[in-house]
Design a protein around this motif. Structure first.
Motif, PDB file in Angstrom:
ATOM      1  N   UNK A   1      19.228  23.325 -11.862  1.00 29.01           N
ATOM      2  CA  UNK A   1      18.276  23.178 -10.745  1.00 29.01           C
ATOM      3  C   UNK A   1      17.350  24.394 -10.697  1.00 29.01           C
ATOM      4  N   UNK A   2      17.923  25.592 -10.892  1.00 30.53           N
ATOM      5  CA  UNK A   2      17.097  26.817 -10.852  1.00 30.53           C
ATOM      6  C   UNK A   2      16.049  26.758 -11.969  1.00 30.53           C
ATOM      7  N   UNK A   3      16.471  26.292 -13.159  1.00 28.30           N
ATOM      8  CA  UNK A   3      15.536  26.182 -14.289  1.00 28.30           C
ATOM      9  C   UNK A   3      14.385  25.238 -13.919  1.00 28.30           C
ATOM     10  N   UNK A   4      14.725  24.125 -13.279  1.00 28.47           N
ATOM     11  CA  UNK A   4      13.699  23.153 -12.893  1.00 28.47           C
ATOM     12  C   UNK A   4      12.785  23.696 -11.789  1.00 28.47           C
ATOM     13  N   UNK A   5      13.306  24.647 -11.025  1.00 24.82           N
ATOM     14  CA  UNK A   5      12.525  25.171  -9.889  1.00 24.82           C
ATOM     15  C   UNK A   5      11.482  26.198 -10.333  1.00 24.82           C
ATOM     16  N   UNK A   6      11.586  26.685 -11.576  1.00 24.74           N
ATOM     17  CA  UNK A   6      10.684  27.755 -12.012  1.00 24.74           C
ATOM     18  C   UNK A   6       9.204  27.336 -11.959  1.00 24.74           C
ATOM     19  N   UNK A   7       8.896  26.143 -12.497  1.00 25.81           N
ATOM     20  CA  UNK A   7       7.479  25.737 -12.496  1.00 25.81           C
ATOM     21  C   UNK A   7       6.925  25.624 -11.068  1.00 25.81           C
ATOM     22  N   UNK A   8       7.615  24.906 -10.150  1.00 29.83           N
ATOM     23  CA  UNK A   8       7.090  24.877  -8.776  1.00 29.83           C
ATOM     24  C   UNK A   8       6.906  26.269  -8.170  1.00 29.83           C
ATOM     25  N   UNK A   9       7.889  27.158  -8.386  1.00 29.13           N
ATOM     26  CA  UNK A   9       7.771  28.507  -7.810  1.00 29.13           C
ATOM     27  C   UNK A   9       6.547  29.215  -8.410  1.00 29.13           C
ATOM     28  N   UNK A  10       6.383  29.016  -9.723  1.00 31.26           N
ATOM     29  CA  UNK A  10       5.263  29.653 -10.418  1.00 31.26           C
ATOM     30  C   UNK A  10       3.922  29.163  -9.882  1.00 31.26           C
ATOM     31  N   UNK A  11       3.844  27.836  -9.651  1.00 26.58           N
ATOM     32  CA  UNK A  11       2.583  27.264  -9.152  1.00 26.58           C
ATOM     33  C   UNK A  11       2.311  27.748  -7.730  1.00 26.58           C
ATOM     34  N   UNK A  12       3.370  27.761  -6.883  1.00 27.38           N
ATOM     35  CA  UNK A  12       3.188  28.143  -5.479  1.00 27.38           C
ATOM     36  C   UNK A  12       2.846  29.633  -5.347  1.00 27.38           C
ATOM     37  N   UNK A  13       3.570  30.478  -6.109  1.00 30.03           N
ATOM     38  CA  UNK A  13       3.373  31.925  -5.944  1.00 30.03           C
ATOM     39  C   UNK A  13       2.300  32.484  -6.871  1.00 30.03           C
TER      40      UNK A  13
END
Ligand code: HEM
Length: 205
Positions: A52-64
Protein backbone atom coordinates in the motif's frame (compact mmCIF):
# COMPACT_ATOMS: atom_id res chain seq x y z
CA UNK A 1 17.37 21.49 2.37
CA UNK A 2 16.76 17.75 2.94
CA UNK A 3 19.83 15.62 3.71
CA UNK A 4 19.05 12.79 1.25
CA UNK A 5 21.54 10.27 2.68
CA UNK A 6 20.30 10.79 6.22
CA UNK A 7 16.64 10.47 5.18
CA UNK A 8 17.42 7.35 3.14
CA UNK A 9 19.10 5.75 6.16
CA UNK A 10 16.22 6.68 8.50
CA UNK A 11 13.61 5.22 6.13
CA UNK A 12 15.68 2.05 5.75
CA UNK A 13 15.84 1.63 9.55
CA UNK A 14 12.05 2.20 9.85
CA UNK A 15 11.40 -0.47 7.18
CA UNK A 16 13.50 -3.06 9.07
CA UNK A 17 11.91 -2.14 12.41
CA UNK A 18 8.80 -4.41 12.13
CA UNK A 19 11.08 -7.39 11.47
CA UNK A 20 13.32 -6.43 14.38
CA UNK A 21 10.27 -6.22 16.69
CA UNK A 22 9.10 -9.63 15.46
CA UNK A 23 12.55 -11.11 16.21
CA UNK A 24 12.52 -9.51 19.70
CA UNK A 25 9.05 -11.02 20.31
CA UNK A 26 10.31 -14.44 19.22
CA UNK A 27 13.18 -14.26 21.74
CA UNK A 28 10.94 -12.93 24.52
CA UNK A 29 8.30 -15.55 23.71
CA UNK A 30 5.71 -12.80 23.19
CA UNK A 31 3.97 -14.29 20.17
CA UNK A 32 1.02 -15.74 22.08
CA UNK A 33 -0.40 -19.27 22.24
CA UNK A 34 0.09 -19.95 18.48
CA UNK A 35 3.48 -18.39 17.69
CA UNK A 36 3.77 -19.72 14.11
CA UNK A 37 0.34 -18.33 13.18
CA UNK A 38 1.18 -15.00 14.86
CA UNK A 39 4.45 -14.82 12.94
CA UNK A 40 2.71 -15.68 9.70
CA UNK A 41 -0.01 -13.05 10.21
CA UNK A 42 2.40 -10.29 11.23
CA UNK A 43 4.64 -10.86 8.20
CA UNK A 44 1.60 -11.00 5.86
CA UNK A 45 0.26 -7.76 7.37
CA UNK A 46 3.58 -5.97 6.85
CA UNK A 47 3.88 -7.17 3.28
CA UNK A 48 0.41 -5.75 2.59
CA UNK A 49 1.26 -2.45 4.32
CA UNK A 50 4.44 -2.03 2.26
CA UNK A 51 2.48 -2.76 -0.91
CA UNK A 52 0.00 0.00 0.00
CA UNK A 53 2.85 2.40 0.87
CA UNK A 54 4.47 1.67 -2.52
CA UNK A 55 1.17 2.46 -4.26
CA UNK A 56 0.81 5.66 -2.25
CA UNK A 57 4.09 7.15 -3.52
CA UNK A 58 2.72 8.51 -6.81
CA UNK A 59 -0.31 10.24 -5.20
CA UNK A 60 1.93 11.73 -2.48
CA UNK A 61 4.37 12.87 -5.15
CA UNK A 62 1.63 14.52 -7.21
CA UNK A 63 0.02 16.20 -4.18
CA UNK A 64 3.25 17.45 -2.58
CA UNK A 65 5.16 17.97 -5.83
CA UNK A 66 8.17 16.35 -4.11
CA UNK A 67 10.01 14.58 -6.94
CA UNK A 68 12.46 12.83 -4.57
CA UNK A 69 9.69 10.49 -3.41
CA UNK A 70 10.12 8.15 -6.38
CA UNK A 71 13.53 7.04 -4.98
CA UNK A 72 11.64 5.38 -2.14
CA UNK A 73 9.04 3.58 -4.27
CA UNK A 74 11.64 0.96 -5.21
CA UNK A 75 12.74 0.58 -1.58
CA UNK A 76 9.19 0.09 -0.26
CA UNK A 77 8.42 -2.34 -3.07
CA UNK A 78 11.46 -4.43 -2.15
CA UNK A 79 10.39 -4.46 1.50
CA UNK A 80 6.93 -5.68 0.41
CA UNK A 81 8.75 -8.52 -1.38
CA UNK A 82 11.00 -9.23 1.64
CA UNK A 83 8.07 -9.50 4.09
CA UNK A 84 6.00 -11.54 1.57
CA UNK A 85 8.95 -13.95 1.13
CA UNK A 86 9.27 -14.37 4.90
CA UNK A 87 5.47 -14.87 5.11
CA UNK A 88 5.80 -17.61 2.49
CA UNK A 89 8.85 -19.09 4.25
CA UNK A 90 6.92 -19.37 7.54
CA UNK A 91 4.03 -21.04 5.69
CA UNK A 92 6.21 -23.57 3.83
CA UNK A 93 8.85 -24.35 6.44
CA UNK A 94 7.34 -23.69 9.86
CA UNK A 95 3.63 -24.23 9.26
CA UNK A 96 3.69 -27.05 6.69
CA UNK A 97 7.18 -28.43 7.52
CA UNK A 98 7.88 -28.72 3.76
CA UNK A 99 5.33 -31.55 3.43
CA UNK A 100 4.75 -30.97 -0.28
CA UNK A 101 1.72 -33.24 -0.49
CA UNK A 102 -0.03 -31.38 2.32
CA UNK A 103 0.99 -28.04 0.78
CA UNK A 104 -0.42 -29.11 -2.61
CA UNK A 105 -3.68 -30.18 -0.98
CA UNK A 106 -3.91 -26.95 1.03
CA UNK A 107 -3.38 -24.90 -2.13
CA UNK A 108 -6.02 -26.91 -4.03
CA UNK A 109 -8.57 -26.63 -1.22
CA UNK A 110 -8.13 -22.96 -0.26
CA UNK A 111 -9.01 -20.32 -2.85
CA UNK A 112 -7.44 -17.59 -0.73
CA UNK A 113 -4.02 -19.29 -1.04
CA UNK A 114 -4.39 -19.18 -4.83
CA UNK A 115 -4.78 -15.42 -4.65
CA UNK A 116 -1.74 -15.19 -2.34
CA UNK A 117 0.38 -17.32 -4.68
CA UNK A 118 -0.59 -15.23 -7.73
CA UNK A 119 0.09 -11.98 -5.85
CA UNK A 120 3.46 -13.35 -4.74
CA UNK A 121 4.45 -14.40 -8.30
CA UNK A 122 3.79 -10.84 -9.51
CA UNK A 123 5.63 -9.26 -6.57
CA UNK A 124 8.54 -11.64 -7.18
CA UNK A 125 8.73 -10.69 -10.90
CA UNK A 126 8.61 -7.00 -10.02
CA UNK A 127 11.35 -7.42 -7.40
CA UNK A 128 13.77 -9.29 -9.67
CA UNK A 129 13.31 -6.72 -12.44
CA UNK A 130 13.87 -3.78 -10.08
CA UNK A 131 17.56 -3.07 -10.93
CA UNK A 132 18.29 -0.28 -13.41
CA UNK A 133 19.95 -2.85 -15.68
CA UNK A 134 16.66 -4.75 -16.08
CA UNK A 135 14.87 -1.48 -16.74
CA UNK A 136 17.30 -0.73 -19.58
CA UNK A 137 17.16 -4.26 -20.97
CA UNK A 138 13.36 -4.49 -20.92
CA UNK A 139 12.70 -1.05 -22.41
CA UNK A 140 8.97 -0.31 -22.71
CA UNK A 141 8.06 -3.77 -21.37
CA UNK A 142 9.45 -2.80 -17.97
CA UNK A 143 6.71 -0.24 -17.43
CA UNK A 144 4.08 -2.66 -18.72
CA UNK A 145 5.25 -5.37 -16.30
CA UNK A 146 5.41 -2.98 -13.36
CA UNK A 147 1.79 -1.94 -13.96
CA UNK A 148 0.92 -5.43 -12.70
CA UNK A 149 1.43 -4.02 -9.19
CA UNK A 150 -2.24 -2.97 -9.37
CA UNK A 151 -3.33 -6.54 -10.08
CA UNK A 152 -1.06 -7.78 -7.27
CA UNK A 153 -2.73 -5.36 -4.84
CA UNK A 154 -6.22 -6.62 -5.84
CA UNK A 155 -5.11 -10.25 -5.46
CA UNK A 156 -3.51 -9.47 -2.09
CA UNK A 157 -6.66 -7.83 -0.69
CA UNK A 158 -8.77 -10.79 -1.91
CA UNK A 159 -6.27 -13.14 -0.26
CA UNK A 160 -6.67 -11.14 2.95
CA UNK A 161 -10.49 -11.05 2.85
CA UNK A 162 -11.08 -14.67 1.95
CA UNK A 163 -9.00 -16.16 4.76
CA UNK A 164 -10.67 -14.11 7.51
CA UNK A 165 -13.17 -15.69 9.81
CA UNK A 166 -14.03 -12.87 12.22
CA UNK A 167 -13.83 -9.08 12.29
CA UNK A 168 -13.79 -7.52 8.84
CA UNK A 169 -13.24 -3.91 10.00
CA UNK A 170 -9.51 -3.82 9.29
CA UNK A 171 -9.65 -5.50 5.85
CA UNK A 172 -12.41 -3.04 4.91
CA UNK A 173 -10.13 -0.18 5.93
CA UNK A 174 -7.31 -1.61 3.77
CA UNK A 175 -9.78 -2.08 0.89
CA UNK A 176 -10.97 1.53 1.26
CA UNK A 177 -7.39 2.84 1.18
CA UNK A 178 -6.72 0.70 -1.91
CA UNK A 179 -9.88 2.04 -3.57
CA UNK A 180 -8.75 5.64 -2.95
CA UNK A 181 -5.22 4.91 -4.24
CA UNK A 182 -6.44 3.16 -7.40
CA UNK A 183 -9.06 5.87 -8.07
CA UNK A 184 -6.37 8.52 -7.78
CA UNK A 185 -4.27 6.61 -10.29
CA UNK A 186 -7.19 6.27 -12.73
CA UNK A 187 -7.97 10.00 -12.53
CA UNK A 188 -4.28 10.73 -13.19
CA UNK A 189 -4.21 8.46 -16.27
CA UNK A 190 -7.43 10.06 -17.56
CA UNK A 191 -6.07 13.59 -17.04
CA UNK A 192 -2.72 12.77 -18.68
CA UNK A 193 -4.55 11.36 -21.73
CA UNK A 194 -6.66 14.52 -21.98
CA UNK A 195 -3.58 16.76 -21.75
CA UNK A 196 -1.74 14.73 -24.44
CA UNK A 197 -4.87 14.94 -26.64
CA UNK A 198 -4.87 18.74 -26.27
CA UNK A 199 -1.18 18.82 -27.30
CA UNK A 200 -2.00 17.12 -30.64
CA UNK A 201 -2.57 19.35 -33.73
CA UNK A 202 -6.30 20.15 -34.20
CA UNK A 203 -6.92 17.74 -37.10
CA UNK A 204 -5.50 14.71 -35.21
CA UNK A 205 -7.53 15.02 -31.97
C1 HEM B 1 2.68 -17.93 -1.94
C2 HEM B 1 2.10 -16.94 -1.39
C3 HEM B 1 1.30 -16.93 -0.11
C4 HEM B 1 0.85 -17.94 0.71
C5 HEM B 1 1.05 -19.43 0.56
C6 HEM B 1 0.12 -17.29 1.81
C7 HEM B 1 -0.51 -17.96 2.84
C8 HEM B 1 -1.27 -17.37 3.80
C9 HEM B 1 -2.02 -18.08 4.83
C10 HEM B 1 -2.06 -19.58 4.99
C11 HEM B 1 -2.64 -17.15 5.60
C12 HEM B 1 -3.55 -17.42 6.80
C13 HEM B 1 -2.79 -17.28 8.09
C14 HEM B 1 -3.62 -17.76 9.26
O1 HEM B 1 -4.63 -17.12 9.59
O2 HEM B 1 -3.26 -18.78 9.83
C15 HEM B 1 -2.29 -15.86 5.08
C16 HEM B 1 -2.72 -14.67 5.59
C17 HEM B 1 -2.36 -13.44 5.10
N1 HEM B 1 -1.53 -13.17 4.04
FE1 HEM B 1 -0.70 -14.56 2.84
N2 HEM B 1 0.16 -15.93 1.63
C18 HEM B 1 0.85 -15.67 0.46
C19 HEM B 1 1.12 -14.45 -0.09
C20 HEM B 1 0.78 -13.25 0.48
C21 HEM B 1 1.09 -11.96 -0.06
C22 HEM B 1 1.86 -11.73 -1.36
C23 HEM B 1 0.60 -11.03 0.80
C24 HEM B 1 0.65 -9.52 0.77
C25 HEM B 1 1.09 -8.78 -0.19
C26 HEM B 1 -0.05 -11.74 1.88
C27 HEM B 1 -0.70 -11.14 2.94
C28 HEM B 1 -1.42 -11.81 3.89
C29 HEM B 1 -2.21 -11.15 4.90
C30 HEM B 1 -2.36 -9.64 5.09
C31 HEM B 1 -2.80 -12.18 5.66
C32 HEM B 1 -3.76 -11.97 6.82
C33 HEM B 1 -3.09 -11.61 8.08
C34 HEM B 1 -4.13 -11.24 9.12
O3 HEM B 1 -5.03 -12.05 9.40
O4 HEM B 1 -4.04 -10.11 9.64
N3 HEM B 1 0.07 -13.09 1.66
N4 HEM B 1 -1.45 -16.01 3.99
Amino acid sequence: MIDKKNLHFKILVICWLPLLLIIVDIFLDHLGPNPIRALHIRLGDWSLRFLWITLAITPIQVITNWRGMSDYRRMFGLFCFTYASLHLFVYLVMDQALQWQAIGQDILESTYIWFGVLAYIIIFLLAITTPNRSKKLMGKNWKKLHRFIYLASLLAILHYFLQLKGNLALPFLYALILFILLSFRLILVFKTRQVSKLMLPKGRR
